[in-house]
Design a protein around this motif. Structure first.
Motif: not given
Lengths: 432, 308
Positions: A406-412
């Protein structure tokens, strides 16, 4: 229509950092930016497969080619040692090699950056490249090693494999580490000073970026720091997993209903075929389907058991997602991928931050560790069986995986990097 | 996750047949429940293999799972063909694939006898001989001295992949420029349709299986169209062997999408008869398709090695 932002990504010449950056670059591309990669000599071809432009650092590779067998023999020996013993046999020579790399890269890197005119530079490495600090644009540091890479009084020393909460035991390692890397640091400091910059304080080789630092460590394994990291410039990504080709496990000659177990020690860890063969003999009698990444040594294996499949490369994220257990070396990318997909880790470290991650996995209850060499068949079998049957750990890891996904590290990461290129303050600080 | 194409375990097949025989002997009618524990006692095995045998019967629509997690007989055992016969036919067809797969995986050695393979796969002598003959037709096996067969170990090695690219680079562009190259316009149109369908897919939706089929058919079209029977034989055999031995592509989807565009560009030149240009593009395509990833990488790893 405004021109898309050019983001240069410069990962070190290792698969962990490279593939971590691929994940970020995929999201940058999805956000309309133009990510391009700068590659060290000899490390190219990885990014082109994902459709990214590669710029290899110009210049001859210094020195004569290294004898492959000699390299393997010396490393196999070092990999049997404790973190403290490795300071002399592995860590100090590696820092020397890293400093050599930084010195050799300086001129071609400076020229290449002048030609590419990036809007931001993403550095995923453990050493500073003065050409990046002098490029006049914001630069981002990606900490793709364990969180221990960013020191703190409450965090065990980097590469020590020490346990948390016992600082008294850390001093001996810290002192030995400082002594071991001092010659490399002295050379490095002189080189950095020549470029007009202030070198990081020993024993550090890379200071945090004044703009943005991205850390992979998910909350479940994070340390309680004595000095909180500035949330303006330090962002935890909770993993950073690339999109990879889907993988269909092969049909095994037996055990096709059993859980899938991936074993991968990275391309460097695959050099010890004898050790891997010992493990395979244990796998043969266990209720599992075992996939083994043998790197360049795939053809060295014969008499492979029916429930084992060996290959030279796997699209790891897709395989980990389908696995019930991941046996690895504690490389931070592997460890984070296991956590990202809610898979327990059995960590058998042999160098660098693998020691730190192995200790942390046990401390935080997300896996187990075994010494890479001093295990009995029963130890290995028991570790695998217990991790496969630990339902409480599995449930906890699955819940954590949902949080990480849910944190979507790559997007962040992509959003934070692009934000940096757009903010006036970023530009102001770049020129400061 | 278990592949749907799994070859049934011969032990489970024989146990499943035993369950049908018991049902027949005891007059169990369709609709009646099959008790696992009772079957385990009668067959003198534990419940686990009985459950697997029942699952196999369910896969063959001979029993069905009931609401309580047990199984109910759905077919009349007296009018059901023997299970082991049906599986034997399937095994005959699959045996050459199994031999090749196990050779590739390093599970069996290159030197084999029909008897040793018969023991491993639990099938008839004829099935093994048929499988070996099929492999021999693809240059993947040959008769050795005495009772032995020699499987082509090189074909499944990593080196074979590099040598395959070398061979294709020497032959496929040449095939396109041979004087008797024949353009099969129907085949070209059909290929173009598939390639266009792939072209509109994005990285997330790209159909890798469809690409692999198209890739095979495209390169076979070049091989078959070249007009020189010796070249046709060499290339078609090679592509078939490549498909059998190299498995699915491990390269990223992005590269496969680029590869599809390469194919379209080559196809366009073939359609318009510009064969030299098609050959040049084929040369680029084959070189671009090779993996250039470093074999060993890591902190402190030298960028170049002298292979001793």
């Amino acid at each position: 229509m405004p021109a898309s932002k050019v983001i240069v990504l410069f990962p070190e010449a290792s698969y962990g950092a490279a593939l971590n950056c691929v994940g970020i670059a995929q999201e940058l591309r999805r956000n309309g930016a133009q990510p391009v990669f700068i590659c060290h000599p000899g490390f190219s071809g990885v990014f082109a497969e994902y459709g990214f432009a590669e710029y290899q650092l110009a210049g001859e590779i210094a020195g004569a080619p290294t004898d492959w067998n000699e390299f393997i023999e010396s490393h196999k020996h070092a990999f049997r040692q404790s973190p403290m013993e490795q300071l002399q046999s592995y860590v100090a020579p590696t820092w020397n090699a890293i400093v050599d790399t930084a010195i050799r890269a300086e001129e071609p890197l400076s020229k290449l950056l002048a030609r590419l005119k990036p809007d931001a530079i993403v550095l995923d490495n453990v050493v500073m490249f003065p050409a990046i600090a002098n490029a006049g644009v914001p630069w981002v540091r990606v900490v793709s090693c364990a969180e221990t890479e960013i020191p703190d009084p409450n965090v065990p020393p980097y590469l020590s494999g020490c346990q948390s909460g016992h600082p008294a035991g850390w001093r001996a390692f810290e002192s030995a580490y400082e002594k071991a890397v001092a010659p490399a640091h002295k050379r490095f400091a002189a080189f950095v000073a020549d470029t007009g910059l202030k070198a990081p304080q020993a024993p550090g080789f890379l200071d945090p970026s004044p703009w943005l630092n991205l850390l992979l460590a998910p909350e479940i394994i994070r340390h309680e720091r004595a000095i909180a990291l500035d949330p303006e410039t330090f962002v935890f990504l909770d993993g950073c997993v690339r999109k990879e080709a889907p993988y269909t496990p092969p049909r095994f000659a037996s055990n096709n209903d059993d859980p899938l177990v991936l074993t991968s020690f990275g391309s460097l860890g695959a050099i010890d075929v004898d050790m891997m063969q010992r493990m395979i003999a244990v796998f043969a009698d266990l209720p599992g389907r075992f996939l083994i990444n043998a790197g360049n040594w795939r053809d060295a294996y014969q008499h492979v058991p029916d429930n084992v499949f060996i290959d030279s490369w796997f699209p790891q994220p897709s395989v980990v997602e389908q696995s019930s257990l991941f046996i690895h070396h504690g490389g931070n990318n592997s460890f984070c991928e296991a956590l990202y997909f809610g898979v327990p880790s059995l960590i058998m470290p042999y160098c660098w931050d693998g020691h730190d991650n192995a200790t942390r996995a046990v401390e935080t209850g997300v896996g187990k560790t075994l010494d890479r060499y001093s295990w009995s068949d029963a130890d290995l079998a028991q570790s695998i069986r217990s991790l496969l049957s630990d339902e409480a750990m599995r449930q906890r890891l699955k819940a954590n995986a949902a949080i990480m996904q849910n944190a979507a590290g790559t997007s962040r990461a992509a959003v934070e990097i692009l934000k940096l290129t757009e903010t006036a303050s970023g530009q102001a600080r770049a020129s400061a | 996750m278990t592949a749907k194409t799994d070859r049934p375990n011969p032990r489970h097949v024989s146990l499943a047949q035993m369950i049908l025989d018991i049902a027949l002997e005891r007059g169990i009618e369709p609709g009646e429940r099959l008790a696992e524990q009772a079957l385990a006692s009668m067959c003198n095995v534990s419940r686990t293999p009985i459950r697997k045998a029942l699952k196999l019967l369910a896969d063959n629509d001979l029993v069905t799972a009931d609401a309580d997690g047990g199984f109910v007989l759905t077919a009349d055992p007296s009018s059901t063909p023997r299970l082991d016969d049906a599986v034997k036919i399937a095994n005959d067809q699959q045996i050459n694939s199994a031999i090749l797969r196990d050779l590739t995986a390093g599970r069996i050695s290159a030197t084999q006898t029909v008897a040793s393979l018969q023991r491993r796969y639990g099938v008839s002598r004829q099935a093994i001989q048929n499988g070996l003959t099929k492999l021999a037709e693809q240059n993947l096996a040959e008769r050795a001295s005495g009772q032995q067969w020699l499987l082509n170990q090189f074909a499944v090695s990593r080196e074979a992949i590099a040598k395959s690219y070398e061979f294709r680079l020497a032959t496929e562009p040449l095939a396109l420029t041979l004087p008797d190259f024949h353009r099969d316009l129907t085949a070209l149109a059909s290929l173009r349709q598939m390639m266009q369908a792939l072209r509109v897919m994005n990285e997330a939706t790209f159909d890798r299986n469809m690409f692999e089929r198209t890739d095979f058919e495209f390169h076979m079209m070049v091989a078959k169209g070249c007009g020189n029977p010796f070249m046709v034989e060499a290339l078609t055999n090679h592509h078939r062997m490549r498909r059998e031995t190299h498995g699915g592509s491990k390269v990223g989807t992005f590269r496969l999408m680029q590869s599809n565009i390469d194919h379209i560009q080559i196809l366009e030149q073939i359609e318009t008869g510009r064969m030299e240009l098609a050959a040049d593009l084929m040369r680029v395509h084959i070189q671009m398709s090779q993996s250039h990833r470093p074999k060993l990488a890591g902190r402190g790893v030298p960028p170049t090695f002298k292979i001793a």
